[in-house]
Design a protein around this motif. Structure first.
Motif, mmCIF file in Angstrom:
data_model
loop_
_atom_site.group_PDB
_atom_site.id
_atom_site.type_symbol
_atom_site.label_atom_id
_atom_site.label_comp_id
_atom_site.label_asym_id
_atom_site.label_seq_id
_atom_site.Cartn_x
_atom_site.Cartn_y
_atom_site.Cartn_z
ATOM 1 N N ILE A 218 0.955 -1.202 0.010
ATOM 2 C CA ILE A 218 0.037 -0.061 -0.011
ATOM 3 C C ILE A 218 0.937 1.151 -0.261
ATOM 4 C CG2 ILE A 218 -1.537 1.406 1.343
ATOM 5 C CD1 ILE A 218 -2.947 -1.290 2.419
ATOM 6 N N LEU A 219 2.007 1.112 0.779
ATOM 7 C CA LEU A 219 2.846 2.453 0.868
ATOM 8 C C LEU A 219 3.419 2.566 -0.449
ATOM 9 C CD1 LEU A 219 4.437 1.713 4.318
ATOM 10 C CD2 LEU A 219 2.823 3.347 3.605
ATOM 11 N N TYR A 220 3.839 1.538 -1.013
ATOM 12 C CA TYR A 220 4.559 1.584 -2.511
ATOM 13 C C TYR A 220 3.544 2.284 -3.464
ATOM 14 C CZ TYR A 220 8.741 -0.995 -1.962
ATOM 15 O OH TYR A 220 10.091 -1.376 -1.556
ATOM 16 N N TRP A 221 2.098 1.688 -3.393
ATOM 17 C CA TRP A 221 1.272 2.176 -4.463
ATOM 18 C C TRP A 221 0.940 3.757 -4.318
ATOM 19 C CZ3 TRP A 221 -2.555 -2.088 -2.782
ATOM 20 C CH2 TRP A 221 -2.293 -3.300 -3.390
ATOM 21 N N ILE A 222 1.262 4.222 -2.976
ATOM 22 C CA ILE A 222 1.095 5.505 -2.684
ATOM 23 C C ILE A 222 2.372 6.372 -3.233
ATOM 24 C CG2 ILE A 222 0.789 7.465 -0.943
ATOM 25 C CD1 ILE A 222 -0.850 5.564 0.775
ATOM 26 N N ASP A 223 3.301 6.075 -2.974
ATOM 27 C CA ASP A 223 4.576 6.414 -3.582
ATOM 28 C C ASP A 223 4.542 6.540 -4.984
ATOM 29 O OD1 ASP A 223 6.902 7.060 -2.273
ATOM 30 O OD2 ASP A 223 7.966 5.491 -2.760
ATOM 31 N N GLN A 224 4.147 5.511 -5.666
ATOM 32 C CA GLN A 224 4.152 5.425 -7.261
ATOM 33 C C GLN A 224 3.247 6.376 -7.695
ATOM 34 O OE1 GLN A 224 3.266 1.271 -7.228
ATOM 35 N NE2 GLN A 224 5.320 0.546 -7.094
ATOM 36 N N LEU A 225 2.181 6.565 -7.154
ATOM 37 C CA LEU A 225 1.280 7.408 -7.725
ATOM 38 C C LEU A 225 1.669 8.956 -7.458
ATOM 39 C CD1 LEU A 225 -2.207 5.872 -6.527
ATOM 40 C CD2 LEU A 225 -1.078 5.948 -8.913
ATOM 41 N N LEU A 226 2.266 9.189 -6.206
ATOM 42 C CA LEU A 226 2.706 10.645 -6.134
ATOM 43 C C LEU A 226 3.986 10.962 -7.030
ATOM 44 C CD1 LEU A 226 2.711 10.681 -2.018
ATOM 45 C CD2 LEU A 226 1.268 11.767 -3.652
ATOM 46 N N ALA A 227 4.794 9.926 -7.083
ATOM 47 C CA ALA A 227 6.050 10.053 -7.979
ATOM 48 C C ALA A 227 5.761 10.522 -9.404
ATOM 49 C CB ALA A 227 7.013 8.994 -8.001
ATOM 50 N N SER A 228 4.492 9.626 -10.014
ATOM 51 C CA SER A 228 4.199 9.874 -11.348
ATOM 52 C C SER A 228 3.507 11.186 -11.531
ATOM 53 C CB SER A 228 3.139 8.694 -11.603
ATOM 54 O OG SER A 228 2.556 8.987 -12.917
ATOM 55 N N SER A 229 2.570 11.689 -10.367
ATOM 56 C CA SER A 229 2.110 12.869 -10.616
ATOM 57 C C SER A 229 3.187 13.994 -10.597
ATOM 58 C CB SER A 229 1.002 13.071 -9.344
ATOM 59 O OG SER A 229 0.263 12.092 -9.407
ATOM 60 N N ALA A 230 4.129 13.803 -9.781
ATOM 61 C CA ALA A 230 4.980 14.980 -9.459
ATOM 62 C C ALA A 230 5.987 15.095 -10.914
ATOM 63 C CB ALA A 230 6.077 14.762 -8.253
ATOM 64 N N ALA A 231 6.233 13.954 -11.585
ATOM 65 C CA ALA A 231 6.922 13.923 -12.858
ATOM 66 C C ALA A 231 6.298 14.416 -13.869
ATOM 67 C CB ALA A 231 7.262 12.552 -13.209
ATOM 68 N N CYS A 232 4.782 14.245 -13.909
ATOM 69 C CA CYS A 232 4.115 15.070 -14.977
ATOM 70 C C CYS A 232 3.731 16.426 -14.720
ATOM 71 C CB CYS A 232 2.726 14.045 -15.118
ATOM 72 S SG CYS A 232 2.879 12.411 -15.657
ATOM 73 N N ILE A 233 3.553 16.727 -13.516
ATOM 74 C CA ILE A 233 3.578 18.298 -13.252
ATOM 75 C C ILE A 233 4.734 19.006 -13.534
ATOM 76 C CG2 ILE A 233 3.344 19.901 -11.321
ATOM 77 C CD1 ILE A 233 1.599 17.791 -9.626
ATOM 78 N N LEU A 234 6.044 18.385 -13.176
ATOM 79 C CA LEU A 234 7.359 19.009 -13.760
ATOM 80 C C LEU A 234 7.229 19.171 -15.185
ATOM 81 C CD1 LEU A 234 9.864 20.201 -12.883
ATOM 82 C CD2 LEU A 234 10.911 17.886 -12.862
ATOM 83 N N LEU A 235 7.177 17.978 -15.801
ATOM 84 C CA LEU A 235 7.106 17.717 -17.281
ATOM 85 C C LEU A 235 6.162 19.081 -17.971
ATOM 86 C CD1 LEU A 235 7.048 14.235 -18.147
ATOM 87 C CD2 LEU A 235 8.799 15.849 -19.185
ATOM 88 N N LYS A 236 5.064 19.206 -17.315
ATOM 89 C CA LYS A 236 4.170 20.301 -17.758
ATOM 90 C C LYS A 236 4.708 21.704 -17.717
ATOM 91 C CE LYS A 236 -0.343 21.330 -18.901
ATOM 92 N NZ LYS A 236 -1.254 20.607 -20.086
ATOM 93 N N TYR A 237 5.273 21.864 -16.740
ATOM 94 C CA TYR A 237 6.201 23.145 -16.528
ATOM 95 C C TYR A 237 7.216 23.430 -17.253
ATOM 96 C CZ TYR A 237 9.082 26.812 -14.331
ATOM 97 O OH TYR A 237 10.112 27.654 -14.185
ATOM 98 N N LEU A 238 8.174 22.433 -17.505
ATOM 99 C CA LEU A 238 9.425 22.335 -18.209
ATOM 100 C C LEU A 238 9.079 22.596 -19.584
ATOM 101 C CD1 LEU A 238 11.551 19.836 -16.400
ATOM 102 C CD2 LEU A 238 11.926 22.199 -15.946
ATOM 103 N N THR A 239 8.023 22.029 -20.068
ATOM 104 C CA THR A 239 7.907 22.030 -21.602
ATOM 105 C C THR A 239 6.694 23.271 -21.849
ATOM 106 O OG1 THR A 239 5.850 20.804 -21.428
ATOM 107 C CG2 THR A 239 7.723 19.612 -21.898
ATOM 108 N N GLY A 240 6.560 24.371 -21.085
ATOM 109 C CA GLY A 240 5.904 25.384 -21.305
ATOM 110 C C GLY A 240 4.313 25.018 -21.370
ATOM 111 N N GLY A 241 3.830 23.980 -20.841
ATOM 112 C CA GLY A 241 2.463 23.833 -21.011
ATOM 113 C C GLY A 241 1.969 23.059 -22.004
ATOM 114 N N LEU A 242 2.959 22.377 -22.597
ATOM 115 C CA LEU A 242 2.456 21.195 -23.676
ATOM 116 C C LEU A 242 1.358 20.184 -23.159
ATOM 117 C CD1 LEU A 242 5.832 20.356 -25.520
ATOM 118 C CD2 LEU A 242 3.929 21.877 -26.421
ATOM 119 N N ASN A 243 0.759 19.759 -23.984
ATOM 120 C CA ASN A 243 -0.157 18.549 -23.986
ATOM 121 C C ASN A 243 0.424 17.347 -23.481
ATOM 122 O OD1 ASN A 243 -2.921 17.105 -24.015
ATOM 123 N ND2 ASN A 243 -1.912 15.940 -25.523
#
Length: 246
Positions: A98-123
Protein backbone atom coordinates in the motif's frame (compact mmCIF):
# COMPACT_ATOMS: atom_id res chain seq x y z
CA UNK A 1 1.44 -22.34 -1.74
CA UNK A 2 2.53 -18.89 -0.46
CA UNK A 3 0.03 -16.82 1.47
CA UNK A 4 -0.25 -13.06 1.48
CA UNK A 5 1.75 -11.49 4.33
CA UNK A 6 -0.12 -8.69 6.08
CA UNK A 7 2.76 -6.91 7.78
CA UNK A 8 2.40 -4.62 10.78
CA UNK A 9 1.45 -1.00 11.37
CA UNK A 10 4.99 -0.33 12.64
CA UNK A 11 6.52 -1.31 9.31
CA UNK A 12 6.18 2.17 7.82
CA UNK A 13 8.48 3.60 10.51
CA UNK A 14 11.26 1.09 10.00
CA UNK A 15 14.45 2.58 8.50
CA UNK A 16 14.67 -0.03 5.72
CA UNK A 17 11.07 0.70 4.68
CA UNK A 18 11.64 4.46 4.65
CA UNK A 19 14.78 4.02 2.56
CA UNK A 20 12.92 1.73 0.16
CA UNK A 21 10.09 4.26 -0.23
CA UNK A 22 12.55 7.06 -1.03
CA UNK A 23 14.26 4.92 -3.67
CA UNK A 24 10.94 3.76 -5.12
CA UNK A 25 9.79 7.38 -5.41
CA UNK A 26 12.99 8.45 -7.17
CA UNK A 27 13.05 5.56 -9.64
CA UNK A 28 9.33 5.80 -10.43
CA UNK A 29 9.64 9.56 -10.88
CA UNK A 30 12.52 9.14 -13.34
CA UNK A 31 10.76 6.32 -15.18
CA UNK A 32 7.59 8.38 -15.69
CA UNK A 33 9.56 11.54 -16.49
CA UNK A 34 11.41 9.79 -19.31
CA UNK A 35 8.44 7.76 -20.54
CA UNK A 36 5.96 10.61 -20.63
CA UNK A 37 8.64 13.01 -21.84
CA UNK A 38 9.33 10.72 -24.81
CA UNK A 39 5.62 10.59 -25.62
CA UNK A 40 5.41 14.40 -25.45
CA UNK A 41 8.48 14.76 -27.66
CA UNK A 42 7.03 12.34 -30.22
CA UNK A 43 3.80 14.34 -30.36
CA UNK A 44 5.61 17.66 -30.58
CA UNK A 45 7.98 16.52 -33.35
CA UNK A 46 5.13 15.63 -35.66
CA UNK A 47 6.64 12.21 -36.39
CA UNK A 48 4.37 9.68 -38.06
CA UNK A 49 2.58 7.22 -35.80
CA UNK A 50 4.94 4.28 -36.34
CA UNK A 51 8.10 6.31 -35.77
CA UNK A 52 6.60 7.92 -32.68
CA UNK A 53 5.51 4.56 -31.29
CA UNK A 54 8.98 3.12 -31.86
CA UNK A 55 10.64 6.07 -30.11
CA UNK A 56 8.31 5.74 -27.11
CA UNK A 57 8.88 1.97 -26.94
CA UNK A 58 12.67 2.38 -26.99
CA UNK A 59 12.58 5.10 -24.33
CA UNK A 60 10.46 2.94 -22.02
CA UNK A 61 12.58 -0.15 -22.61
CA UNK A 62 15.78 1.68 -21.72
CA UNK A 63 14.51 3.56 -18.68
CA UNK A 64 12.73 0.51 -17.23
CA UNK A 65 15.90 -1.60 -17.42
CA UNK A 66 18.04 1.08 -15.83
CA UNK A 67 15.58 2.08 -13.10
CA UNK A 68 14.95 -1.51 -12.00
CA UNK A 69 18.71 -1.91 -11.56
CA UNK A 70 19.08 1.47 -9.87
CA UNK A 71 16.17 0.72 -7.56
CA UNK A 72 17.54 -2.49 -6.11
CA UNK A 73 17.01 -1.19 -2.57
CA UNK A 74 13.24 -1.04 -3.06
CA UNK A 75 13.10 -3.76 -5.70
CA UNK A 76 12.52 -1.21 -8.46
CA UNK A 77 8.83 -1.98 -8.89
CA UNK A 78 7.92 1.33 -10.63
CA UNK A 79 4.44 -0.06 -11.07
CA UNK A 80 1.45 -0.91 -8.82
CA UNK A 81 0.80 -4.01 -10.97
CA UNK A 82 4.31 -5.29 -10.29
CA UNK A 83 3.84 -4.63 -6.59
CA UNK A 84 0.54 -6.53 -6.64
CA UNK A 85 2.12 -9.45 -8.50
CA UNK A 86 4.88 -9.67 -5.91
CA UNK A 87 2.32 -9.34 -3.11
CA UNK A 88 0.38 -12.31 -4.49
CA UNK A 89 3.63 -14.26 -4.57
CA UNK A 90 4.38 -13.51 -0.91
CA UNK A 91 7.37 -11.25 -1.59
CA UNK A 92 6.04 -8.04 -0.04
CA UNK A 93 3.63 -7.36 2.79
CA UNK A 94 0.22 -5.74 2.34
CA UNK A 95 1.34 -2.76 4.42
CA UNK A 96 4.43 -2.11 2.32
CA UNK A 97 2.51 -2.72 -0.91
CA UNK A 98 0.00 0.00 0.00
CA UNK A 99 2.85 2.38 0.83
CA UNK A 100 4.49 1.55 -2.52
CA UNK A 101 1.25 2.25 -4.40
CA UNK A 102 0.89 5.67 -2.76
CA UNK A 103 4.56 6.36 -3.43
CA UNK A 104 4.29 5.39 -7.11
CA UNK A 105 1.21 7.54 -7.72
CA UNK A 106 2.81 10.56 -6.03
CA UNK A 107 6.01 10.11 -8.05
CA UNK A 108 4.10 9.83 -11.31
CA UNK A 109 2.06 12.94 -10.52
CA UNK A 110 5.18 14.94 -9.59
CA UNK A 111 6.97 13.88 -12.78
CA UNK A 112 4.05 14.93 -14.99
CA UNK A 113 3.55 18.24 -13.19
CA UNK A 114 7.23 19.04 -13.69
CA UNK A 115 7.08 18.02 -17.35
CA UNK A 116 4.09 20.30 -17.87
CA UNK A 117 6.10 23.19 -16.44
CA UNK A 118 9.38 22.41 -18.25
CA UNK A 119 7.68 22.11 -21.64
CA UNK A 120 5.80 25.36 -21.33
CA UNK A 121 2.43 23.73 -20.84
CA UNK A 122 2.51 21.20 -23.68
CA UNK A 123 -0.22 18.60 -23.79
CA UNK A 124 0.54 15.55 -21.66
CA UNK A 125 -0.57 12.48 -23.66
CA UNK A 126 -2.91 10.17 -21.75
CA UNK A 127 -3.57 6.49 -22.27
CA UNK A 128 -6.88 5.99 -24.07
CA UNK A 129 -8.34 3.23 -26.18
CA UNK A 130 -8.01 3.41 -29.95
CA UNK A 131 -11.03 4.45 -31.97
CA UNK A 132 -13.45 1.57 -32.39
CA UNK A 133 -11.98 -0.44 -29.51
CA UNK A 134 -14.36 -1.49 -26.75
CA UNK A 135 -13.68 -1.52 -23.02
CA UNK A 136 -13.49 -5.31 -22.87
CA UNK A 137 -10.94 -5.41 -25.68
CA UNK A 138 -8.84 -2.78 -23.91
CA UNK A 139 -8.97 -4.63 -20.60
CA UNK A 140 -7.93 -7.89 -22.26
CA UNK A 141 -5.05 -6.17 -24.04
CA UNK A 142 -3.81 -4.77 -20.74
CA UNK A 143 -4.25 -8.09 -18.93
CA UNK A 144 -2.17 -9.94 -21.50
CA UNK A 145 0.56 -7.31 -21.78
CA UNK A 146 0.89 -6.94 -18.01
CA UNK A 147 0.85 -10.72 -17.57
CA UNK A 148 3.81 -10.88 -19.98
CA UNK A 149 5.60 -8.20 -17.97
CA UNK A 150 5.13 -9.91 -14.60
CA UNK A 151 5.88 -13.35 -16.00
CA UNK A 152 9.19 -11.93 -17.22
CA UNK A 153 9.89 -10.28 -13.86
CA UNK A 154 9.34 -13.58 -12.08
CA UNK A 155 11.26 -15.67 -14.60
CA UNK A 156 14.29 -13.40 -14.86
CA UNK A 157 14.50 -11.67 -11.46
CA UNK A 158 12.44 -13.43 -8.79
CA UNK A 159 12.96 -17.11 -9.66
CA UNK A 160 15.99 -18.36 -7.69
CA UNK A 161 16.76 -20.86 -10.49
CA UNK A 162 17.10 -18.31 -13.30
CA UNK A 163 20.46 -19.84 -14.21
CA UNK A 164 22.48 -18.28 -17.02
CA UNK A 165 20.29 -15.16 -17.20
CA UNK A 166 21.12 -14.16 -13.62
CA UNK A 167 21.76 -10.42 -13.57
CA UNK A 168 20.06 -9.80 -16.91
CA UNK A 169 16.57 -9.52 -15.46
CA UNK A 170 16.22 -5.71 -15.50
CA UNK A 171 17.39 -5.47 -19.10
CA UNK A 172 15.13 -8.32 -20.23
CA UNK A 173 12.19 -6.76 -18.39
CA UNK A 174 12.87 -3.50 -20.23
CA UNK A 175 12.88 -5.42 -23.51
CA UNK A 176 9.45 -6.93 -22.86
CA UNK A 177 8.05 -3.51 -21.95
CA UNK A 178 9.33 -2.09 -25.23
CA UNK A 179 8.01 -5.06 -27.21
CA UNK A 180 4.61 -4.79 -25.53
CA UNK A 181 4.37 -1.10 -26.44
CA UNK A 182 5.16 -1.92 -30.07
CA UNK A 183 2.50 -4.65 -30.03
CA UNK A 184 -0.28 -2.92 -28.13
CA UNK A 185 0.51 0.78 -28.12
CA UNK A 186 -1.67 1.50 -31.15
CA UNK A 187 -4.63 -0.32 -29.63
CA UNK A 188 -4.85 0.00 -25.84
CA UNK A 189 -1.89 2.32 -25.30
CA UNK A 190 0.05 -0.55 -23.66
CA UNK A 191 0.18 1.05 -20.25
CA UNK A 192 0.78 -2.08 -18.12
CA UNK A 193 1.13 0.37 -15.24
CA UNK A 194 -1.63 2.26 -13.37
CA UNK A 195 0.88 4.80 -12.06
CA UNK A 196 2.19 5.53 -15.57
CA UNK A 197 -1.39 6.27 -16.65
CA UNK A 198 -2.37 8.15 -13.50
CA UNK A 199 0.10 11.06 -13.67
CA UNK A 200 -0.78 12.19 -17.21
CA UNK A 201 -4.52 11.78 -16.53
CA UNK A 202 -4.24 13.91 -13.39
CA UNK A 203 -2.23 16.69 -15.03
CA UNK A 204 -4.45 16.77 -18.14
CA UNK A 205 -7.58 16.10 -16.07
CA UNK A 206 -8.62 13.63 -18.74
CA UNK A 207 -9.98 10.42 -17.21
CA UNK A 208 -11.30 8.92 -20.45
CA UNK A 209 -11.04 5.11 -20.25
CA UNK A 210 -8.80 5.52 -17.20
CA UNK A 211 -10.33 2.66 -15.24
CA UNK A 212 -9.15 0.26 -17.96
CA UNK A 213 -5.55 1.00 -16.95
CA UNK A 214 -6.25 -0.09 -13.39
CA UNK A 215 -8.41 -3.14 -13.98
CA UNK A 216 -6.37 -4.70 -16.80
CA UNK A 217 -2.86 -4.32 -15.34
CA UNK A 218 -3.87 -5.31 -11.80
CA UNK A 219 -5.59 -8.47 -13.02
CA UNK A 220 -2.71 -9.36 -15.33
CA UNK A 221 -0.03 -8.63 -12.75
CA UNK A 222 -1.76 -10.41 -9.90
CA UNK A 223 -2.54 -13.44 -12.07
CA UNK A 224 1.03 -13.76 -13.33
CA UNK A 225 2.49 -13.48 -9.84
CA UNK A 226 0.12 -16.08 -8.43
CA UNK A 227 0.61 -18.55 -11.29
CA UNK A 228 4.39 -18.30 -11.50
CA UNK A 229 4.90 -18.48 -7.75
CA UNK A 230 2.61 -21.47 -7.28
CA UNK A 231 3.37 -23.53 -10.36
CA UNK A 232 6.92 -22.81 -11.50
CA UNK A 233 9.10 -21.83 -8.53
CA UNK A 234 10.70 -24.46 -6.34
CA UNK A 235 11.50 -22.74 -3.05
CA UNK A 236 14.51 -23.50 -0.90
CA UNK A 237 13.78 -20.64 1.50
CA UNK A 238 10.85 -19.36 3.53
CA UNK A 239 8.74 -16.49 2.23
CA UNK A 240 7.69 -13.48 4.30
CA UNK A 241 6.02 -14.49 7.58
CA UNK A 242 2.35 -13.71 7.98
CA UNK A 243 1.09 -11.44 10.73
CA UNK A 244 -2.36 -11.71 12.19
CA UNK A 245 -2.87 -7.98 12.86
CA UNK A 246 -1.63 -4.63 11.62
Amino acid sequence: MPKIALGTSQEAAQPDCIKALVVEFITTFLFVFVGVGAAMAADESGANALVGLFAVAVAHALVVGVMISAGHISGGHLNPAVTLGLLFGGHITVVRAILYWIDQLLASSAACILLKYLTGGLNTPVHTLASGMGFLQGVIWEIILTFALLFTVYATIVDPKKGSIDGLGPMLTGFVVGANILAGGAFSGASMNPARSFGPALVSWNWTDHWVYWVGPLIGGGLAGYIYENFFIVRTHVLLPQNEAF
